[in-house]
Write an enzyme that holds these catalytic residues in place. Structure first.
Site, short mmCIF file in Angstrom:
data_model
loop_
_atom_site.label_atom_id
_atom_site.label_comp_id
_atom_site.label_asym_id
_atom_site.label_seq_id
_atom_site.Cartn_x
_atom_site.Cartn_y
_atom_site.Cartn_z
CG HIS A 11 -27.97 14.03 14.27
ND1 HIS A 11 -28.31 12.86 14.00
CD2 HIS A 11 -29.40 14.47 13.84
CE1 HIS A 11 -29.36 12.44 13.35
NE2 HIS A 11 -29.94 13.34 13.44
CG LEU A 27 -2.43 -1.09 1.23
CD1 LEU A 27 -2.46 -1.06 2.72
CD2 LEU A 27 -2.87 -0.62 0.36
P1 FAD Z 1 6.24 2.11 -6.16
O1 FAD Z 1 5.15 2.73 -6.21
O2 FAD Z 1 6.03 0.96 -7.35
O3 FAD Z 1 7.84 2.54 -7.17
C1 FAD Z 1 8.72 2.32 -7.86
C2 FAD Z 1 9.16 3.10 -8.25
O4 FAD Z 1 10.63 2.58 -8.31
C3 FAD Z 1 8.70 3.05 -10.19
O5 FAD Z 1 8.03 4.16 -10.28
C4 FAD Z 1 9.72 2.19 -10.94
O6 FAD Z 1 9.97 2.88 -12.43
C5 FAD Z 1 11.10 2.78 -10.19
N1 FAD Z 1 12.27 1.44 -10.46
C6 FAD Z 1 12.48 1.00 -10.61
N2 FAD Z 1 13.30 0.15 -10.02
C7 FAD Z 1 14.55 1.11 -11.06
C8 FAD Z 1 15.40 1.75 -10.77
N3 FAD Z 1 16.48 0.06 -10.76
N4 FAD Z 1 15.90 1.91 -11.78
C9 FAD Z 1 14.95 3.30 -11.22
N5 FAD Z 1 14.16 3.41 -11.55
C10 FAD Z 1 13.51 2.19 -10.65
N6 FAD Z 1 -2.45 1.57 -2.46
C11 FAD Z 1 -2.77 2.12 -1.93
O7 FAD Z 1 -2.25 2.19 -0.83
N7 FAD Z 1 -4.28 2.21 -2.31
C12 FAD Z 1 -4.58 2.80 -3.21
O8 FAD Z 1 -5.45 2.98 -4.09
C13 FAD Z 1 -3.99 1.58 -4.52
N8 FAD Z 1 -3.86 1.39 -5.57
C14 FAD Z 1 -3.82 0.57 -6.03
C15 FAD Z 1 -4.33 0.52 -7.73
C16 FAD Z 1 -3.20 -0.35 -8.54
C17 FAD Z 1 -3.57 -0.61 -10.58
C18 FAD Z 1 -2.33 -0.76 -8.68
C19 FAD Z 1 -1.57 -1.07 -9.70
C20 FAD Z 1 -2.07 -0.77 -7.44
C21 FAD Z 1 -2.31 0.50 -6.04
N9 FAD Z 1 -2.32 0.29 -4.82
C22 FAD Z 1 -2.51 1.04 -3.90
C23 FAD Z 1 -0.66 -0.15 -4.59
C24 FAD Z 1 0.26 1.52 -4.43
O9 FAD Z 1 0.30 1.54 -5.85
C25 FAD Z 1 1.79 0.34 -4.24
O10 FAD Z 1 1.51 0.07 -3.12
C26 FAD Z 1 2.62 1.85 -3.76
O11 FAD Z 1 2.90 2.46 -5.25
C27 FAD Z 1 4.09 1.54 -3.65
O12 FAD Z 1 5.65 2.07 -3.71
P2 FAD Z 1 7.03 1.62 -3.36
O13 FAD Z 1 7.10 3.51 -3.65
O14 FAD Z 1 7.15 0.85 -2.97
O15 FAD Z 1 6.64 1.60 -4.86
#
Ligand code: FAD
Length: 472
Positions: free
Chosen positions: A451, A325
Site C-alpha cells: 500500500h 502475440l
Molecule cells: P514473426 O515475428 O513475424 O517472425 C517471422 C520471421 O520469419 C520474420 O523475421 C521473417 O523475416 C521470417 N521469414 C518469413 N519467411 C521467411 C523465409 N522464407 N525465409 C527466411 N525467413 C523468413 N505482439 C505482442 O505480443 N505484443 C505487442 O505489443 C505487439 N505489438 C505489435 C505491434 C505491431 C505494429 C505489430 C505489427 C505486431 C505486434 N505484435 C505484438 C504481434 C507480434 O509482433 C507477433 O505476434 C510476433 O512477432 C509473432 O512472432 P512469430 O515468431 O510467429 O513471427
C-alpha cells in the site's frame, strides 16, 4: 546460382528469427541440439522486434512523455519551457533500442551455439532446407524443421498499400514528420496504439471501423471507458461504416464511405494506415508445395506437439491458430522443443495468454470477458473496482480506469481479469497466475498487496467478485 550441396546436418533448422523462432532455437541449443536459425532479415528479432512490439512501445513512450510534459504546469505546478518534438531524434532512439535488443539476441545465439544465417529459406521436403542468399544456395539437412515464419499485414482491396499515402504499420513507425491527419482503417489493437502514438505527437487521428464497436473481443465496459478517454484527447471514431473508394490529390487522400444511415460521406486526410489484421505467411518458404493442412484462414494446423501434417515439420506462432502475440509464439517455441526432447511440459493454454493494449491507460486482459463467458452458457459473477477509489492512482493523478474480475457463479473460479489502468500490463501477471492455478476470486481477494499500489484495485475487484470489497 552457385549451390553448396554438402548438406550439413542439424538436429533443428528454424525458419524465422522472430520471438517464436529465435526462442525455440536458443532452447534447442541449450538442450544440446545442433541448431540453425535462418531469417531473411539481416538481424534476428522478427516482426516483434523490428517492426512491431518494440518499436511501437519505444515511440509510445516518447509520446507519453511529450503529452505528460504538456500537463506538468496545470496539474503539478511544475514550470516548463516551450516544448517541441524532434522526430528524427525520436526515431534514432527507437532504432538504437531495436538494434541493441537485436544484438542481444545475436549474442545469446553465440552463447548458446545457435548458427544464425541471413537468407531466404525454402523447405524442399521433410528434412531438407535450401537457403538462398546473394546468389548463393546452401542446402542443409534437418532432423526437424520448425516453421516460425509469422504473419504480415492483411490487405484491403480498396486500399492497396503504396508506402506513400496508403500505409501499413511498418511505415507508420518510421514517419519522418508528424502527419497532419492520419486516418486509421481498423479499430483493433495495432490501429489504436499507433493512433494514440501520433495523436499525442500532434496529429489529428480518425479511426474508421467497419464493425459497430472497436476492439471486438475485449471487455466492452472497459472499451467504452477507454474510448471516452481517447475521445477526450481528441481521437475521432467512425464505426459501422462501409468503405466506398479513395480519392488522391496533391494535398492528401480522402476516404469515401457510407455511414450507418447509408449516407455517402468524405473524410479528408493526409495518410491512411490500413490496420485490418494480419494474415499468416503460409504461402512462403515452400509451404504450399508441402501440402500441409491449413484452416480457412490459411493458418497451419498442428497437434499438441506443434507437429504439422507432415512428419518432422513443426509450426508455431502467428503461422498457426491462436492469438497473434509474441509471448504466445515464444512459449510455443519452448514447449515444441522440450516435448520433442522428451521433457514433460503442459500445453500452452490459450485462455491464459494475456493481452495488452499499450494506450495510456493500458488495457490489459487475460481469460474470458463477461460477454464471452455468457456466450459459452456460463453463469458468472463479476466484481469491478474504479481507480478513483485507489490511493496510488489518485496520487499519480491517473485515476481514470477500472478493474473487472469475472468468475464462475457456481464455484467462484476465476474466468477472466480485465484492467484499464496505468502500467496494467505489468501487474496483470498476478491475475494470469491466479487463473492458471485455478484460484477463486475470493482467494485472489486475499492477496496482500503493498500500500499504496495499483494492484490493490485488483484485490478489491476480486473481493467484490468473491463477496464484498472494502473500499466501495
Ligand atoms: P514473426 O515475428 O513475424 O517472425 C517471422 C520471421 O520469419 C520474420 O523475421 C521473417 O523475416 C521470417 N521469414 C518469413 N519467411 C521467411 C523465409 N522464407 N525465409 C527466411 N525467413 C523468413 N505482439 C505482442 O505480443 N505484443 C505487442 O505489443 C505487439 N505489438 C505489435 C505491434 C505491431 C505494429 C505489430 C505489427 C505486431 C505486434 N505484435 C505484438 C504481434 C507480434 O509482433 C507477433 O505476434 C510476433 O512477432 C509473432 O512472432 P512469430 O515468431 O510467429 O513471427
Amino acid at each position: 546460382m552457385k549451390t553448396d550441396g554438402a548438406g550439413e546436418s542439424f538436429d533443428l533448422v528454424v525458419i524465422g528469427g522472430g520471438p517464436g523462432g529465435y526462442v525455440a532455437a536458443i532452447r534447442a541449443a541449450q538442450l544440446g541440439w545442433r541448431t540453425l536459425c535462418v531469417d531473411r532479415h539481416g538481424r534476428p528479432g522478427g516482426t516483434c522486434l523490428l517492426e512491431g512490439c518494440i518499436p511501437s512501445k519505444t515511440l509510445l513512450e516518447t509520446a507519453r512523455l511529450f503529452r505528460e510534459a504538456q500537463h506538468l504546469v496545470e496539474e503539478h505546478g511544475i514550470e516548463e519551457s516551450k516544448l517541441s518534438l524532434d522526430v528524427k531524434t525520436m526515431m534514432e532512439r527507437k532504432e538504437k533500442v531495436v538494434d541493441g535488443l537485436s544484438q542481444g539476441i545475436a549474442h545469446l545465439f553465440r552463447k548458446a551455439g545457435v548458427e544464425f544465417v541471413t537468407g531466404e529459406a525454402r523447405v524442399e521436403g521433410p528434412g531438407a532446407v535450401a537457403i538462398t542468399s546473394g546468389g548463393h544456395e546452401r542446402k542443409v539437412k534437418a532432423e526437424r524443421i520448425l516453421l516460425a515464419v509469422g504473419s504480415r499485414p492483411a490487405e484491403l482491396f480498396l486500399l492497396p498499400v503504396d508506402g506513400h499515402r496508403i500505409l501499413h504499420s511498418g511505415h507508420v513507425l518510421s514517419f519522418k514528420r508528424v502527419p497532419r491527419h492520419l486516418i486509421i482503417v481498423g479499430g483493433g489493437v495495432i490501429g489504436l496504439e499507433l493512433g494514440s502514438l501520433w495523436l499525442r505527437l500532434g496529429s489529428k487521428v480518425t479511426v474508421v471501423e467497419m464493425l459497430p464497436e472497436i476492439l471486438p473481443g475485449m471487455d466492452q465496459t472497459l472499451v467504452r471507458h477507454l474510448t471516452r478517454q481517447l475521445r477526450k484527447e481528441g481521437m475521432q471514431f467512425l464505426t459501422g461504416v462501409h468503405l466506398v473508394r479513395v480519392i488522391e490529390d496533391e494535398d492528401g487522400i480522402s476516404l469515401v464511405y457510407r455511414d450507418r444511415e447509408d449516407r455517402e460521406e468524405v473524410l479528408a486526410g493526409t495518410r491512411i494506415l490500413v490496420s485490418a489484421g494480419r494474415v499468416p505467411n503460409s504461402d512462403v518458404a515452400g509451404i504450399p508445395q508441402l501440402g500441409l493442412l491449413k484452416d480457412a484462414q490459411g493458418r497451419l494446423l498442428v497437434d499438441d506437439q506443434y507437429a504439422t501434417s507432415v512428419p518432422g515439420i513443426y509450426a508455431i506462432g502467428d503461422l498457426t491458430p491462436g492469438p497473434m502475440l509474441a509471448h504466445r509464439a515464444s512459449e510455443e517455441g519452448i514447449v515444441m522443443v522440450e516435448r520433442a526432447a522428451g521433457l514433460q511440459r503442459d500445453n500452452v493454454r490459450l485462455d491464459t495468454i494475456p493481452q495488452v493494449l499499450y494506450t495510456d491507460p493500458e488495457l490489459a486482459a487475460v481469460g474470458l470477458t463477461e460477454e464471452q463467458a455468457r456466450q459459452q452458457g456460463l453463469e458468472v459473477v463479476t466484481g469491478s473496482f474504479p481507480l478513483q477509489a485507489n490511493g496510488r492512482a489518485r496520487s499519480m493523478g491517473k485515476a481514470e480506469g477500472l478493474v473487472k474480475v469475472v468468475a464462475r457463479a457456481e464455484d467462484n473460479r476465476l474466468l477472466g481479469v480485465h484492467i484499464l489502468a496505468p502500467h496494467a500490463g505489468e501487474w496483470l501477471s498476478t491475475a494470469t497466475l491466479a487463473i492458471k492455478k485455478g484460484m477463486t476470486a475470493q482467494e485472489l481477494g486475499r492477496l496482500i498487496c503493498p500500500h499504496p499500489s495499483l494492484a490493490e484495485a485488483l484485490k478489491e475487484a476480486a473481493m467484490a467478485a468473491g463477496g464484498k470489497a472494502i473500499h466501495l
